[in-house]
Design a protein around this motif. Structure first.
Motif, PDB file in Angstrom:
ATOM      1  N   UNK A   1       1.904  -6.439   2.286  1.00 52.36           N
ATOM      2  CA  UNK A   1       1.300  -7.021   1.076  1.00 52.36           C
ATOM      3  C   UNK A   1       2.338  -7.666   0.188  1.00 52.36           C
ATOM      4  N   UNK A   2       3.534  -7.083   0.096  1.00 52.62           N
ATOM      5  CA  UNK A   2       4.578  -7.683  -0.718  1.00 52.62           C
ATOM      6  C   UNK A   2       5.036  -9.009  -0.117  1.00 52.62           C
ATOM      7  N   UNK A   3       5.042  -9.091   1.208  1.00 52.87           N
ATOM      8  CA  UNK A   3       5.396 -10.358   1.858  1.00 52.87           C
ATOM      9  C   UNK A   3       4.345 -11.427   1.607  1.00 52.87           C
ATOM     10  N   UNK A   4       3.069 -10.960   1.490  1.00 50.74           N
ATOM     11  CA  UNK A   4       1.980 -11.908   1.262  1.00 50.74           C
ATOM     12  C   UNK A   4       1.874 -12.363  -0.184  1.00 50.74           C
ATOM     13  N   UNK A   5       2.522 -11.598  -1.095  1.00 49.60           N
ATOM     14  CA  UNK A   5       2.386 -11.893  -2.540  1.00 49.60           C
ATOM     15  C   UNK A   5       3.048 -13.228  -2.888  1.00 49.60           C
TER      16      UNK A   5
ATOM     17  N   UNK B   1       4.589  -9.361 -12.626  1.00 49.54           N
ATOM     18  CA  UNK B   1       3.536  -8.913 -11.717  1.00 49.54           C
ATOM     19  C   UNK B   1       4.123  -8.423 -10.396  1.00 49.54           C
ATOM     20  N   UNK B   2       5.149  -9.098  -9.910  1.00 50.19           N
ATOM     21  CA  UNK B   2       5.815  -8.643  -8.684  1.00 50.19           C
ATOM     22  C   UNK B   2       6.381  -7.249  -8.869  1.00 50.19           C
ATOM     23  N   UNK B   3       7.019  -7.008 -10.009  1.00 52.89           N
ATOM     24  CA  UNK B   3       7.567  -5.679 -10.296  1.00 52.89           C
ATOM     25  C   UNK B   3       6.447  -4.652 -10.446  1.00 52.89           C
ATOM     26  N   UNK B   4       5.345  -5.065 -11.066  1.00 49.22           N
ATOM     27  CA  UNK B   4       4.230  -4.130 -11.269  1.00 49.22           C
ATOM     28  C   UNK B   4       3.623  -3.705  -9.941  1.00 49.22           C
TER      29      UNK B   4
ATOM     30  N   UNK C   1       3.557   0.068  -8.453  1.00 48.93           N
ATOM     31  CA  UNK C   1       2.295   0.714  -8.083  1.00 48.93           C
ATOM     32  C   UNK C   1       2.381   1.312  -6.680  1.00 48.93           C
ATOM     33  N   UNK C   2       3.038   0.603  -5.740  1.00 54.54           N
ATOM     34  CA  UNK C   2       3.228   1.165  -4.409  1.00 54.54           C
ATOM     35  C   UNK C   2       4.105   2.417  -4.484  1.00 54.54           C
TER      36      UNK C   2
ATOM     37  N   UNK D   1      -3.031 -10.309 -19.039  1.00 51.14           N
ATOM     38  CA  UNK D   1      -3.552  -8.938 -18.965  1.00 51.14           C
ATOM     39  C   UNK D   1      -4.523  -8.803 -17.798  1.00 51.14           C
ATOM     40  N   UNK D   2      -5.371  -9.805 -17.616  1.00 54.53           N
ATOM     41  CA  UNK D   2      -6.274  -9.815 -16.462  1.00 54.53           C
ATOM     42  C   UNK D   2      -5.468  -9.782 -15.162  1.00 54.53           C
ATOM     43  N   UNK D   3      -4.436 -10.622 -15.080  1.00 59.39           N
ATOM     44  CA  UNK D   3      -3.626 -10.706 -13.864  1.00 59.39           C
ATOM     45  C   UNK D   3      -2.885  -9.406 -13.592  1.00 59.39           C
ATOM     46  N   UNK D   4      -2.415  -8.761 -14.645  1.00 57.04           N
ATOM     47  CA  UNK D   4      -1.660  -7.515 -14.479  1.00 57.04           C
ATOM     48  C   UNK D   4      -2.555  -6.409 -13.908  1.00 57.04           C
ATOM     49  N   UNK D   5      -3.733  -6.251 -14.511  1.00 64.06           N
ATOM     50  CA  UNK D   5      -4.657  -5.235 -14.006  1.00 64.06           C
ATOM     51  C   UNK D   5      -5.062  -5.534 -12.566  1.00 64.06           C
ATOM     52  N   UNK D   6      -5.301  -6.801 -12.272  1.00 66.03           N
ATOM     53  CA  UNK D   6      -5.697  -7.175 -10.913  1.00 66.03           C
ATOM     54  C   UNK D   6      -4.583  -6.874  -9.917  1.00 66.03           C
ATOM     55  N   UNK D   7      -3.334  -7.103 -10.311  1.00 61.56           N
ATOM     56  CA  UNK D   7      -2.203  -6.854  -9.416  1.00 61.56           C
ATOM     57  C   UNK D   7      -2.101  -5.387  -9.047  1.00 61.56           C
ATOM     58  N   UNK D   8      -2.266  -4.507 -10.036  1.00 63.74           N
ATOM     59  CA  UNK D   8      -2.107  -3.065  -9.805  1.00 63.74           C
ATOM     60  C   UNK D   8      -3.366  -2.449  -9.223  1.00 63.74           C
ATOM     61  N   UNK D   9      -4.495  -2.676  -9.885  1.00 63.07           N
ATOM     62  CA  UNK D   9      -5.736  -2.013  -9.486  1.00 63.07           C
ATOM     63  C   UNK D   9      -6.375  -2.662  -8.266  1.00 63.07           C
ATOM     64  N   UNK D  10      -6.201  -3.965  -8.121  1.00 62.07           N
ATOM     65  CA  UNK D  10      -6.829  -4.676  -7.008  1.00 62.07           C
ATOM     66  C   UNK D  10      -5.927  -4.844  -5.806  1.00 62.07           C
ATOM     67  N   UNK D  11      -4.795  -5.532  -6.015  1.00 68.89           N
ATOM     68  CA  UNK D  11      -3.920  -5.866  -4.888  1.00 68.89           C
ATOM     69  C   UNK D  11      -3.225  -4.651  -4.295  1.00 68.89           C
ATOM     70  N   UNK D  12      -3.104  -3.566  -5.065  1.00 67.83           N
ATOM     71  CA  UNK D  12      -2.455  -2.363  -4.545  1.00 67.83           C
ATOM     72  C   UNK D  12      -3.464  -1.237  -4.351  1.00 67.83           C
TER      73      UNK D  12
END
Length: 337
Positions: free
Chosen positions: A333-337, A287-290, A294-295, A218-229
């Motif tokens: 960013x997707x390439x960096x993921x 997480x990749x799909x999320x 988000x993008x 859950x932490x990772x999911x929120x970070x992926x959407x709210x942080x990385x995107x």
């Protein structure tokens, strides 16, 4: 901030500048007519943040083509429909709308989302819902009020992130960076609150409880959407505003915010680098799909045009500019993921 984040932001800025074109239409030119009757009785289910949700008992209005509703695209017909459904919104949003169907058609009708692009400042904590915005605000006031609210709730999000990182045994450096980000967001809240008050609006700051410490995924999911995107893109928009805003107070405030938000985006990617190897392959694929979704959501939400007066005062990118920047940032960013 690492050179990686700075490099990605510079590339996206260059993409936006390359897409920039002279603006010819004025706010008056783009004002939609409001004399289109409703196709049937409609009821506004709720208004929150930058959206109205309108239920139509007899199905989609005949004035809007199905592909426009389905694609979330801006159109004159969409604007006319939304202003007919929500007459009080004509002075609130300036008539700049996009539409999308948010509930599948049923015998009881469909639900249409009427909205305009929203600010994307900061990191929203889990469970947070954009609070209602007073109905007598113009577009500039609405943007500044919503930005203030999002900055304020980001304080909660980063403090909760710090607690969760500590709970799951993350390096102390990540936890301390999250706490520093919370302090940054307190300054951002004060800066945006000052701009909002200068524009004649007093934002109601939210109270939000993010709840107990969550599982690692859950932490990772929120970070992926709210942080990385979202924070990544928020840093880019803030940087654009710090250069292009006609209002010098906006340029000054966003210059500092842009630097901090880039550092927060860097933190998000470092959190991802720590947490994601600890997840299963299925969770990492999720997480990749999320992130990709988000993008897509940002691309959809920023298609609608801003009124020109508000756009220039706040320094917001045009539709073509934001599309070019989003596409560039997303690809990198997707390439960096």
């Amino acid at each position: 901030m690492t050179s990686r984040i700075e490099r990605l932001l510079r590339r996206a800025m260059l993409a936006g500048l390359a897409a920039a074109s002279p603006r010819c239409a004025s706010e008056t030119d783009l004002a939609p007519p409001t004399d289109v009757p409703m196709a049937c009785d409609a009821s506004v289910e709720w208004q929150v943040g930058c959206d109205f949700h309108v239920r139509l008992a007899c199905g989609a209005p005949s004035t809007i083509r199905a592909e426009l509703l389905d694609g979330g695209l801006d159109s004159d017909a969409c604007r006319r429909f939304c202003l007919s459904a929500v007459p009080s919104a004509s002075s609130v949003r300036g008539g700049f709308w996009f539409c999308s169907v948010i509930a599948a058609p049923t015998p009881q009708g469909i639900v249409v989302r009427c909205g305009v692009p929203c600010p994307i400042d900061g990191r929203r904590p889990t469970g947070f819902q954009d609070p209602p915005v007073p109905a007598d605000l113009d577009v500039t006031q609405q943007f500044l009020a919503t930005s203030t609210i999002l900055e304020a709730v980001s304080v909660v999000a980063f403090e909760h992130l710090a607690r969760e990182l500590a709970h799951h045994g993350a390096p102390d450096a990540l936890r301390l960076r999250a706490l520093r980000a919370a302090e940054d967001e307190r300054r951002h809240t004060l800066a945006m609150q000052h701009l909002a008050r200068s524009a004649g609006v007093e934002p109601a700051l939210p109270m939000h409880d993010p709840g107990p410490v969550r599982a690692l995924f859950a932490l990772a999911y929120e970070n992926a959407v709210e942080g990385c995107v979202r924070e990544f893109f928020g840093a880019l928009v803030a940087r654009w505003q710090s250069v292009h805003a006609d209002d010098p107070a906006v340029r000054v405030a966003l210059r500092r915010i842009a630097v901090d938000e880039a550092r927060h985006a860097d933190l998000a990617w470092d959190v991802a680098a720590w947490v994601e190897p600890r997840l299963s392959s299925d969770e990492r694929a999720c997480l990749t799909r999320a992130r990709a979704a988000a993008w897509d959501e940002l691309l959809d939400a920023w298609r609608a045009p801003w009124p020109e007066t508000a756009r220039r005062r706040l320094g917001l990118p045009s539709g073509d500019e934001v599309d070019a920047m989003l596409q560039a940032l997303r690809q990198e960013s997707l390439q960096a993921a």
